[in-house]
Design a protein around this motif. Structure first.
Motif, PDB file in Angstrom:
ATOM      1  N   LYS A   1       1.102   5.220  -4.216  1.00 32.49           N
ATOM      2  CA  LYS A   1       1.247   6.594  -4.727  1.00 32.49           C
ATOM      3  C   LYS A   1       2.297   6.656  -5.847  1.00 32.49           C
ATOM      4  CE  LYS A   1       1.914  11.235  -2.804  1.00 32.49           C
ATOM      5  NZ  LYS A   1       0.692  11.847  -3.247  1.00 32.49           N
TER       6      LYS A   1
ATOM      7  N   ARG B   1      -8.423   1.697   3.412  1.00 35.36           N
ATOM      8  CA  ARG B   1      -7.833   2.974   3.023  1.00 35.36           C
ATOM      9  C   ARG B   1      -8.444   3.440   1.702  1.00 35.36           C
ATOM     10  NH1 ARG B   1      -1.315   2.581   3.843  1.00 35.36           N
ATOM     11  NH2 ARG B   1      -1.450   4.802   3.358  1.00 35.36           N
TER      12      ARG B   1
ATOM     13  N   ALA C   1      -2.202  10.309  -6.946  1.00 35.17           N
ATOM     14  CA  ALA C   1      -3.073   9.628  -5.981  1.00 35.17           C
ATOM     15  C   ALA C   1      -2.858  10.259  -4.615  1.00 35.17           C
ATOM     16  CB  ALA C   1      -2.750   8.137  -5.928  1.00 35.17           C
ATOM     17  N   THR C   2      -3.945  10.691  -3.999  1.00 30.26           N
ATOM     18  CA  THR C   2      -3.866  11.316  -2.685  1.00 30.26           C
ATOM     19  C   THR C   2      -4.752  10.561  -1.723  1.00 30.26           C
ATOM     20  OG1 THR C   2      -3.695  13.435  -3.837  1.00 30.26           O
ATOM     21  CG2 THR C   2      -4.112  13.522  -1.461  1.00 30.26           C
ATOM     22  N   GLU C   3      -4.165  10.159  -0.617  1.00 29.86           N
ATOM     23  CA  GLU C   3      -4.968   9.386   0.330  1.00 29.86           C
ATOM     24  C   GLU C   3      -5.930  10.287   1.094  1.00 29.86           C
ATOM     25  OE1 GLU C   3      -2.820   6.998   3.134  1.00 29.86           O
ATOM     26  OE2 GLU C   3      -4.667   6.060   3.869  1.00 29.86           O
TER      27      GLU C   3
ATOM     28  N   THR D   1      -7.869   9.955  -7.046  1.00 29.51           N
ATOM     29  CA  THR D   1      -6.868  10.017  -8.104  1.00 29.51           C
ATOM     30  C   THR D   1      -7.228  11.135  -9.068  1.00 29.51           C
ATOM     31  OG1 THR D   1      -8.019   8.480  -9.571  1.00 29.51           O
ATOM     32  CG2 THR D   1      -6.478   7.533  -7.985  1.00 29.51           C
TER      33      THR D   1
ATOM     34  N   GLU E   1       0.810  -1.211   0.000  1.00 27.78           N
ATOM     35  CA  GLU E   1       0.000   0.000   0.000  1.00 27.78           C
ATOM     36  C   GLU E   1       0.853   1.276   0.000  1.00 27.78           C
ATOM     37  OE1 GLU E   1      -2.551  -0.360   3.363  1.00 27.78           O
ATOM     38  OE2 GLU E   1      -0.912  -0.772   4.735  1.00 27.78           O
TER      39      GLU E   1
ATOM     40  N   TRP F   1      -7.977   6.338  -1.672  1.00 23.36           N
ATOM     41  CA  TRP F   1      -7.188   7.344  -2.385  1.00 23.36           C
ATOM     42  C   TRP F   1      -8.058   7.976  -3.469  1.00 23.36           C
ATOM     43  CZ3 TRP F   1      -5.420   2.650  -0.826  1.00 23.36           C
ATOM     44  CH2 TRP F   1      -4.226   2.610  -0.072  1.00 23.36           C
TER      45      TRP F   1
END
Lengths: 406, 197
Positions: free
Chosen positions: A98, A188, A108-110, A192, A94, A190
């Motif tokens: 990114k 989790r 990609a931002t969590e 995008t 994981e 993300w």
């Protein structure tokens, strides 16, 4: 029945190979191909896995961020057979997501707070704003798995999200929103977005936005009256996306231009009807219970991808309207009619849809020249439809079962 | 993963009996799942498409074990083509969710909606997705405070924990941490395959 379903039509479903760990690669292939991302590490699952394997075995992933990724590709996880070569069946850590998405052309931002996913509006707006799916790390049988959210919808007041699961036995389904967000299943998240260099300049959308903004500024007082009468927040109709989110931007812009050329502008009644039309959102609540899931194959949907629209799914629809013409004008108007194995080119001349066949069975009686859509439909319909072979006659007996129904 | 040759027979005409479709042992509990196919109807849905709807009930029976397993919901069924060495051809996937620490033996009024009708000799695979234990019992991100360890992902080792990973023997595939994103959608060989009469 009121319904509205949206998805990125250019995203074509991709499944992971059977018994493989390549859920992440399948999701990424779907996104790279569907959104025309400029990937530096290939487009196919096996190419993505090759690079990732090489990185894991030979190089710390962070060091590659400043280097040329092509220098590091030496593994080959592609194979002509169904079998994945030894050592290539790898899962995605994981913390590498990114970087791998970055090499593939996506930022990609969590989302640190998974509770954001409890807000349907947030998900919908994120998809519209970013024009790219939301990536989920989910738990299945205790193991981590990747899914993407690639659309949304409403049916009779119930809200749905289009979940694409690369496991072929699951596939793509519109899942009822309230039953979806379960902390036991989603670990989790993300969001995008295509890298800046990948974005095409969407002049149509920008021009439409400009027209909607002018309209809002001109009729701000009327919007306040309308909002007050309908019990809406003022800010809702002051937001141009309220107008553009569920409709084709060109359609909205065209409607506004036509309305503003009308002399009855100042009459609230006319304006209010127009607001109704512009903001109609199929949001009529009723008392029926929501279905937990809706098979994507069983619904009719429209797309939310304003940048790279596909005309394919609408080529055989009976009702040709302004929206369709707008789509054709925006380009990418090449279509394939599966029933007749025929590719056609499409254009608009003086508000008339014109069609020209490009590839078609050689024994078809059809003219290789531009004709109107209606003429073309008549021409092709007199030819026999394509018949496809059964995949395995031994397991596909033609005997029909007769049911006794109580 | 299904057994290639041993299949549960399934009848579309025996409308009032529970027919076995699946057996497994999860979290130490041996249980089976049954289906009752009550009726069939062919309808045109709200979108104008033809649906073949099979009205069913599912039942889970716990047989041995300390942890209670329960049915959560059924998911959309899918037709796929089997590409494994078994060459089962076209298969219908019936998808169910099951959870440990859950008391729910029945799913009533389930509608299996298909784009085409079920034909004789159609092979059906029952994909059972076992949800993680409830978060207040097992939190993979807070093992110290978990009241239960999911034996498919972690083993206790005194004050520490060991991650569980599998790979097929005879291969050189790397072992996968349970946190890595990669799930092949299969477990060990269990009876989960059916064939319609």
């Amino acid at each position: 029945m009121s319904h509205s379903f949206f998805c990125f039509q250019s995203l074509k479903y991709v499944s992971q190979p059977s018994y493989s760990y390549w859920c992440w690669a399948a999701c990424l292939e779907q996104m790279i191909k569907g959104l025309n991302a400029k990937s530096k590490i290939g487009t196919k699952q096996c190419e993505l896995a090759s690079t990732y394997k090489d990185i894991k075995e030979n190089h710390p992933i962070d060091s590659l961020l400043i280097g040329n990724i092509n220098n590091y590709k030496s593994s080959n996880c592609c194979s002509a057979s169904n079998k994945i070569p030894n050592g290539c069946n790898i899962a995605l850590e994981e913390n590498d997501l990114k970087s791998i998405f970055g090499f593939s052309g996506f930022n990609a931002t969590e989302i640190k707070d998974c509770n954001s996913l409890k807000d349907f509006g947030f998900i919908k707006q994120t998809l519209i704003d970013n024009q790219s799916p939301i990536v989920l790390k989910v738990r299945k049988n205790g193991k981590a798995h990747m899914n993407i959210i690639s659309g949304y919808g409403k049916l009779n007041g119930c809200e749905y999200l289009l979940i694409s699961d690369p496991l072929e036995s699951i596939g793509e389904t519109y899942q009822e929103f309230s039953g979806l967000i379960n902390p036991r299943e989603i670990d989790r998240v993300w969001i995008t977005k295509l890298g800046v260099e990948n974005l095409e300049h969407d002049a149509y959308l920008e021009k439409s936005l400009e027209i909607v903004n002018d309209f809002i500024n001109k009729f701000l007082t009327n919007i306040e009256h309308y909002s007050s009468e309908k019990g809406l927040e003022n800010s809702a109709l002051s937001n141009p996306w309220k107008y553009l989110a569920n409709k084709d931007p060109l359609y909205v812009a065209q409607s506004i231009k036509e309305f503003m050329s009308n002399e009855k502008l100042t009459i609230d009644f006319e304006l209010f009807n127009f607001f109704d039309e512009l903001t109609y959102d199929s949001d009529v609540k009723n008392l029926s219970s929501c279905e937990q899931e809706i098979n994507k194959d069983l619904v009719v949907y429209t797309d939310i991808n304003f940048i790279n629209q596909s005309f394919l799914d609408e080529s055989t629809q009976k009702d040709i309207n302004t929206r369709l013409i707008n789509k054709i004008n925006k380009g990418n108007a090449l279509s394939y009619i599966k029933d007749f194995a025929t590719s056609i080119e499409i254009k608009v001349d003086d508000d008339t849809i014109m069609v020209k066949p490009i590839n078609y069975p050689k024994d078809y009686e059809i003219k290789n020249e531009w004709t109107t859509y209606e003429v073309f439909k008549n021409q092709i319909s007199i030819n026999p439809k394509i018949v496809y072979f059964n995949e395995d006659l031994n397991t596909r007996p033609s005997q029909k079962i007769k049911l006794s129904i109580n | 993963m299904a057994h290639e040759n041993l299949k549960f027979p399934l009848s579309l005409v025996k409308n009032d009996i529970w027919q076995p479709i699946f057996g497994a042992q999860h979290h130490g509990t041996f249980y089976m799942i049954y289906i009752k196919i009550k009726s069939y109807e062919k309808v045109q849905n709200d979108f104008g498409k033809t649906e073949h709807t099979y009205n069913c009930e599912f039942r889970l029976q716990n047989y041995r074990g300390a942890i209670t397993m329960g049915l959560v919901r059924s998911k959309i069924p899918k037709f796929t083509t089997d590409t494994s060495e078994a060459k089962l051809g076209e298969i219908l996937n019936l998808n169910l969710e099951v959870s440990p620490f859950k008391k729910n033996d029945y799913l009533r009024n389930e509608k299996i909606k298909l784009l085409k009708p079920i034909e004789s000799k159609l092979v059906t695979v029952i994909n059972v997705f076992v949800l993680s234990p409830p978060i207040d019992l097992f939190n993979p991100n807070d093992l110290d405070n978990s009241l239960y360890l999911n034996p498919y992902t972690h083993l206790r080792d005194g004050d520490e924990y060991t991650e569980v990973a599998f790979r097929k023997s005879g291969t050189d595939q790397p072992f996968q941490s349970p946190g890595n994103m990669g799930w092949p959608g299969m477990g060990f060989c269990i009876p989960d395959i059916c064939i319609f009469d």
